[in-house]
Every structure is written in structure tokens, then in C-alpha cells.
Design a protein around this motif. Structure first.
Motif, PDB file in Angstrom:
ATOM      1  N   THR A 180       1.129  -1.283  -0.050  1.00 41.35           N
ATOM      2  CA  THR A 180       0.341  -0.359  -0.256  1.00 41.35           C
ATOM      3  C   THR A 180       0.947   1.589   0.260  1.00 41.35           C
ATOM      4  O   THR A 180       0.428   2.276  -0.362  1.00 41.35           O
ATOM      5  CB  THR A 180      -0.818   0.269   1.548  1.00 41.35           C
ATOM      6  OG1 THR A 180       0.161   0.403   2.653  1.00 41.35           O
ATOM      7  CG2 THR A 180      -2.069  -0.899   1.298  1.00 41.35           C
ATOM      8  N   LYS A 181       2.337   0.905  -0.007  1.00 40.97           N
ATOM      9  CA  LYS A 181       2.726   2.463   0.709  1.00 40.97           C
ATOM     10  C   LYS A 181       3.451   3.130  -1.055  1.00 40.97           C
ATOM     11  O   LYS A 181       4.489   3.419  -0.729  1.00 40.97           O
ATOM     12  CB  LYS A 181       3.668   1.808   1.487  1.00 40.97           C
ATOM     13  CG  LYS A 181       3.283   2.444   2.875  1.00 40.97           C
ATOM     14  CD  LYS A 181       3.110   3.109   3.373  1.00 40.97           C
ATOM     15  CE  LYS A 181       2.344   3.449   5.107  1.00 40.97           C
ATOM     16  NZ  LYS A 181       2.521   4.537   5.756  1.00 40.97           N
ATOM     17  N   LEU A 182       3.691   1.513  -2.294  1.00 41.37           N
ATOM     18  CA  LEU A 182       4.336   1.037  -2.832  1.00 41.37           C
ATOM     19  C   LEU A 182       3.770   1.742  -4.328  1.00 41.37           C
ATOM     20  O   LEU A 182       2.190   0.755  -4.208  1.00 41.37           O
ATOM     21  CB  LEU A 182       5.594  -0.331  -2.934  1.00 41.37           C
ATOM     22  CG  LEU A 182       6.758  -0.263  -1.431  1.00 41.37           C
ATOM     23  CD1 LEU A 182       7.029  -1.434  -2.263  1.00 41.37           C
ATOM     24  CD2 LEU A 182       7.464   1.086  -1.428  1.00 41.37           C
ATOM     25  N   ASP A 183       3.791   2.286  -5.510  1.00 40.98           N
ATOM     26  CA  ASP A 183       3.541   1.762  -6.684  1.00 40.98           C
ATOM     27  C   ASP A 183       4.126   1.397  -7.953  1.00 40.98           C
ATOM     28  O   ASP A 183       3.596   0.078  -8.744  1.00 40.98           O
ATOM     29  CB  ASP A 183       3.335   3.521  -7.093  1.00 40.98           C
ATOM     30  CG  ASP A 183       2.446   4.223  -6.216  1.00 40.98           C
ATOM     31  OD1 ASP A 183       1.098   4.337  -5.765  1.00 40.98           O
ATOM     32  OD2 ASP A 183       3.152   5.195  -5.171  1.00 40.98           O
ATOM     33  N   VAL A 184       5.661   1.295  -7.705  1.00 36.12           N
ATOM     34  CA  VAL A 184       6.025  -0.205  -8.571  1.00 36.12           C
ATOM     35  C   VAL A 184       7.466  -0.394  -7.366  1.00 36.12           C
ATOM     36  O   VAL A 184       7.837   0.245  -7.604  1.00 36.12           O
ATOM     37  CB  VAL A 184       6.643   1.491  -9.983  1.00 36.12           C
ATOM     38  CG1 VAL A 184       7.940   0.585 -10.521  1.00 36.12           C
ATOM     39  CG2 VAL A 184       5.907   2.104 -10.604  1.00 36.12           C
ATOM     40  N   VAL A 185       7.100  -1.598  -8.026  1.00 37.00           N
ATOM     41  CA  VAL A 185       7.883  -2.662  -7.373  1.00 37.00           C
ATOM     42  C   VAL A 185       8.295  -3.492  -8.384  1.00 37.00           C
ATOM     43  O   VAL A 185       8.081  -4.371  -9.434  1.00 37.00           O
ATOM     44  CB  VAL A 185       7.485  -3.315  -6.417  1.00 37.00           C
ATOM     45  CG1 VAL A 185       8.590  -5.091  -6.032  1.00 37.00           C
ATOM     46  CG2 VAL A 185       6.757  -2.588  -5.521  1.00 37.00           C
ATOM     47  N   THR A 186       9.776  -3.213  -8.276  1.00 31.83           N
ATOM     48  CA  THR A 186      10.555  -4.194  -9.290  1.00 31.83           C
ATOM     49  C   THR A 186      11.610  -4.784  -8.432  1.00 31.83           C
ATOM     50  O   THR A 186      12.107  -4.771  -7.959  1.00 31.83           O
ATOM     51  CB  THR A 186      11.867  -3.080 -11.121  1.00 31.83           C
ATOM     52  OG1 THR A 186      12.966  -2.245  -9.406  1.00 31.83           O
ATOM     53  CG2 THR A 186      11.237  -2.319 -10.899  1.00 31.83           C
ATOM     54  N   PHE A 187      11.942  -5.630  -9.518  1.00 30.84           N
ATOM     55  CA  PHE A 187      12.877  -7.303  -9.816  1.00 30.84           C
ATOM     56  C   PHE A 187      13.140  -8.077 -10.505  1.00 30.84           C
ATOM     57  O   PHE A 187      13.030  -7.847 -11.791  1.00 30.84           O
ATOM     58  CB  PHE A 187      12.509  -7.804  -8.273  1.00 30.84           C
ATOM     59  CG  PHE A 187      10.910  -8.847  -7.855  1.00 30.84           C
ATOM     60  CD1 PHE A 187      11.278  -9.946  -9.058  1.00 30.84           C
ATOM     61  CD2 PHE A 187       9.616  -8.242  -8.220  1.00 30.84           C
ATOM     62  CE1 PHE A 187       9.632 -10.460  -9.501  1.00 30.84           C
ATOM     63  CE2 PHE A 187       8.702  -8.712  -8.792  1.00 30.84           C
ATOM     64  CZ  PHE A 187       8.539  -9.895  -8.583  1.00 30.84           C
TER      65      PHE A 187
END
Length: 383
Positions: A180-187
Motif C-alpha cells: 500500500t506504500k508503493l506504486d512500482v515494485v521491481t525485481f
């Protein structure tokens, strides 16, 4: 000086990327059925879509988010988000290790933005009281080159106007992520689950998709970084379609890793395995006088890419070249014995050691590693 240890790690791979393969891995376990097929063949696209589905389930991505593949591993995924989304509003970048500094340089030198860079010395996390919820934010959750991780995410506003792009490549599948605190998460595949390199994944929140739909960046975006078509977010990417030709072998290897992770107990079990490895290494650090964490306080210490500094007085008196030569000698000693590979710190970080403690490493191998580190230090310092 004590002699060589008798027990070696059964799997002496401690690199921070690509990381150790999952226990029991064999290339023969991978499906060969689609190798050599066209990348747009329906069966191949369906297989890539299946990989996204398994990834979503394992990582427990919220149902209203979408996942896309991007070439270039995590670097490609972060840059695709930056090139396709930034410029709509002012930008802040947290630069507390090598890759945060790279993202700051990209924003300034290549995207021609004027980012506010919130930096910190090696081993520290930036002052997040300066975070402005009206601005976009780019930051790594876990600093692979510094061994520093974010101390939670309470400092990110729930009512933010900007989007938050989080480079989570050495945190995903190993640490809880506050979606909920993030908008794009990459890995990338090559970090937490020991996959092959070359493919990255970007998970996009509804706010991120809205940005892509609404905002056309005032720049030419290279095809391999392009998340938009002429109508907005390119929704075909969320169905397993590929930006360019991706490696089917790499995808099959990833599916194998995800299936192993599911069988091992899912995300909770992966985090527990990682924590157990970090705890085993910590027991050694606490009893060893010549070594200490690069991260200065416990709440910001990584549990995956654990970075260590040598604090022995004889080493402290050396110049940087001599300290790096000592680490190089230690690395050579353990590699010549087949006891550990790739334990040196990142080339841009202070001279020291780096041990990957992610879930594909066995705790027994961490425990077997530490006597070899003692032996290598004692041998190298005496030479």
C-alpha cells in the motif's frame, strides 16, 4: 594461527547476483518443450503468462496490481518505470548505496530532470523526514552494495500525490513489502530465487497504471523500456506478451524456482529461511572481533546482501588499496579451497566482504562458511 577448517559448505555459492540456485536444482528438471519455438507462438506466450501468474501468487501481489516482464533484469525494470513515468511532477531519489546513486544520475543526466537527491554515507539510511508526498520518489528497498535496507515504510504517506518506484530486487521474496506504500515494485530473476539473469519484472499499482494512461513523457523512450503504447499503458504486457525476444530457458528456470518456493511453504517460508541464514551469520559476527556490519544499526541491516567491514586495528591502519588487496587475497584463499565463491564486496563499496543469505542458501552452509572466513583473514593478514 588456527588450521584450515575440516567442513566445507556443501553449496559454496554466496554471490549477491546471480545468487545460489535453489537446493536440488538441475538443468534436467527444466522443461525443454518450448525451446527453439517462436517467441510469439501462442504456447510460448501462454507459458510466459503462467510465469507471471505463479510469481503473483508467490509474492502475494495485490489483486488490482499488474505484472509485466522487462528486458535488462532489475536495472531494465527500474529504468522502464523511470523513463515511462517520471516528469509529471518533481522527483526525489534516495541514494544511500550504489544503485540509488545510479537512479539519481539517470534522473538528472539522462531524463534531464532536476531530482532532489537525499543521500547518506555508506552504512546509513537517508533522513526520510524530508520526503515530500507531493513528489515522485525512487529508492531501493534494500541496498545490495551497502547491506542497508529500509527500516519499514511508515515514512511514506498513504495520501501521497506522487508515485513511489521501489527497486526491490534484493528484497522481494525475502522481506515483507508494504504494497500500500508503493506504486512500482521491481525485481529480477537473478536475485532472491537464484534465477538466470536478463529478465526483470515490474509490478504496477492502479496509481502507476493511471500515470501511464494519463501522462506521455516529453522524451523518446527506447523500445526496450517502453511501457506505453499510443493509448497509454500497453496492456498486452500484462498478459505475458514480451517487449522484445526474451529467453524461454530463463523463463523455464524461473518457473522451476517459483515452484520450488511454493513447495517449500510460500513467501512466509522464504522469509523465514532468509532470516535464519542472516541469524546464523550474525552469531558469528557477534563473537568475531575483526569484523562488523557496514550497516550501522540493526533496524537497517539487510538480511539478504549482508555487507561486512573489517575492523581489525591492523587493517584500519591500511590505505584503501591495501584493504582491497587483503579482501582479494581472502577471496582467493577460500575459492582455491572450494569453500566459498564471490564473497567480496561490490567494487564501488568500501572494501569488505558480502555474503548472500537469501532463501536459496542453506543455513548449514552459512555455519560452515564462517570458520573459513576466520582462517582466510588470519592467513591473509599474516602474509
Amino acid at each position: 594461527m588456527s588450521g584450515k577448517p575440516n567442513l566445507k559448505p556443501a553449496r559454496p555459492w554466496f554471490s549477491s547476483g546471480p545468487t545460489a540456485k535453489r537446493p536440488g536444482w538441475s538443468s534436467q528438471a527444466l522443461s525443454h518443450e518450448l525451446l527453439g519455438r517462436g517467441i510469439r507462438a501462442p504456447e510460448v506466450v501462454a507459458r510466459f503468462a503462467h510465469g507471471l501468474k505463479l510469481t503473483r501468487e508467490l509474492l502475494e501481489v495485490p489483486a488490482d496490481w499488474v505484472l509485466v516482464y522487462v528486458p535488462g533484469s532489475d536495472t531494465g525494470a527500474v529504468e522502464a518505470a523511470m523513463w515511462s513515468m517520471l516528469g509529471d511532477r518533481p522527483v526525489q531519489v534516495l541514494a544511500f548505496e550504489n544503485f540509488g546513486k545510479v537512479w539519481a544520475t539517470d534522473a538528472k543526466a539522462h531524463l534531464k530532470l532536476d531530482p532532489e537527491v537525499l543521500g547518506a554515507s555508506w552504512g546509513q539510511f537517508p533522513d526520510v523526514s524530508k520526503i515530500d508526498p507531493k513528489m515522485d520518489l525512487v529508492f531501493p528497498w534494500n541496498g545490495t552494495t551497502s547491506g542497508v535496507k529500509a527500516p519499514g515504510a511508515d515514512w511514506i504517506s498513504d495520501d501521497r500525490e506522487g508515485i513511489v518506484i521501489c527497486d526491490a530486487t534484493s528484497a522481494a521474496f525475502a522481506m515483507p513489502l508494504p504494497w500500500t506504500k508503493l506504486d512500482v515494485v521491481t525485481f529480477s530473476f537473478q536475485k532472491a530465487l537464484g534465477g538466470e539473469a536478463g529478465l526483470g519484472v515490474a509490478a504496477l499499482s492502479p496509481r502507476a497504471v493511471e500515470r501511464l494512461d494519463r501522462y506521455a513523457p516529453p522524451r523518446s523512450v527506447p523500445k526496450v523500456l517502453r511501457l506505453r503504447d499510443d493509448k497509454g499503458f500497453d496492456r498486452t504486457l500484462a498478459t505475458g506478451s514480451m517487449i522484445n525476444t526474451f529467453s524461454v530457458w530463463t523463463l523455464e528456470d524461473w518457473i522451476d524456482a517459483v515452484e520450488w518456493a511454493q513447495a517449500a511453504g510460500g513467501l512466509e517460508a522464504l522469509i523465514a529461511r532468509t532470516d535464519a541464514n542472516a541469524a546464523a551469520l550474525d552469531r558469528w559476527v557477534q563473537r568475531t572481533p575483526w569484523v562488523e556490519y557496514l550497516a550501522e544499526t540493526p533496524e537497517i541491516r539487510s538480511t539478504t546482501s549482508v555487507c561486512l567491514k573489517i575492523v581489525d586495528a591492523r587493517v584500519a591502519a591500511m590505505d584503501d588499496d591495501a584493504r582491497r588487496a587483503l579482501v582479494t587475497r581472502m577471496k582467493a584463499l577460500v575459492e582455491d579451497e572450494g569453500a566459498a565463491f564471490d564473497i567480496e564486496g561490490h567494487r564501488n563499496a568500501p572494501a569488505g566482504l558480502r555474503v548472500w543469505c537469501g532463501c536459496t542458501v542453506e543455513t548449514a552452509d552459512i555455519e560452515a562458511l564462517t570458520p573459513w572466513l576466520d582462517w582466510a583473514f588470519e592467513t591473509a593478514i599474516a602474509e
